[in-house]
Design an enzyme around this catalytic site. Sequence first.
Site, PDB file in Angstrom:
ATOM      1  N   GLY A 102      76.350  41.324   7.781  1.00  0.00           N
ATOM      2  CA  GLY A 102      74.765  41.636   8.018  1.00  0.00           C
ATOM      3  C   GLY A 102      74.043  42.038   7.098  1.00  0.00           C
ATOM      4  N   GLY A 104      72.879  40.388   4.898  1.00  0.00           N
ATOM      5  CA  GLY A 104      71.860  39.340   4.565  1.00  0.00           C
ATOM      6  C   GLY A 104      70.979  39.127   6.032  1.00  0.00           C
ATOM      7  N   GLU A 110      76.421  34.148  12.241  1.00  0.00           N
ATOM      8  CA  GLU A 110      77.904  34.367  11.664  1.00  0.00           C
ATOM      9  C   GLU A 110      78.915  34.528  12.572  1.00  0.00           C
ATOM     10  OE1 GLU A 110      76.324  35.963   7.185  1.00  0.00           O
ATOM     11  OE2 GLU A 110      77.164  37.258   8.614  1.00  0.00           O
TER      12      GLU A 110
END
Length: 234
Positions: A102, A104, A110
């Site tokens: 996380g 990004g 994801e």
Amino acid sequence: MASLIEQAKKKAAYQAVDEHVLDSHKVIGVGSGSTVVYVVERLLQRDAAVNAKTVFVPTSFQSRGLLIDGGLSVGDVEQYPDIDVTIDGADEVDEHLNAIKGGGGAHLQEKVVAEAAKKFVIVADFRKNSKYLGEQGVPIEVVPMAWKAVLRKLQAMGSSTAKLRMAVAKAGPVVTDNSNFIIDAPFGLIKNPAQLLKDIKLITGVVEVGLFCDMAEIAYFGNEDGSVSIRSKP
């Protein structure tokens, strides 16, 4: 040092693709982050005829762009709910293959794509290889209207320095691909990440938590000396 780290990422990504992406696979999940750049790079080196028969499911704006720029066919998890393998990076991985993701801001997508896959493979460099999670905060995606209430509850749970993630090149908070905010919540060393995940998920307003517990089957870590360390699920 920067070039060593990039080479380590590349080594791990290339080996993971070579060993887990098969010509028979029809749908491949592609994660997000700096290491995934090398995952896509290696995928593009496969036989073009094989790639033409494969659909790639990205987890973010970034990975979608990489795939499209490479001329690969892109789909989403709604169209392709059964994914053969997903390869993704991680911000931190513990000795049991639990991970923090996380950094990004893409951990919701994801996690959806990782859970849809028959096999989830992590690629990272040596800096992400830990005994316990917690060297950094846990990213938590929250509904914008609830962020202050969630923040207070996280602080009451022991994350006294939890804070809203702010954007660098704009005034205001980071906004995810899903139009939500992110709170980064440090908890120190996390001995029981699965329990912490459950506790945070129960907070009203939390959309997803960047703790990936009991999901990865194998992790590849590129090392400074050019080797690759592999950690498999027991």
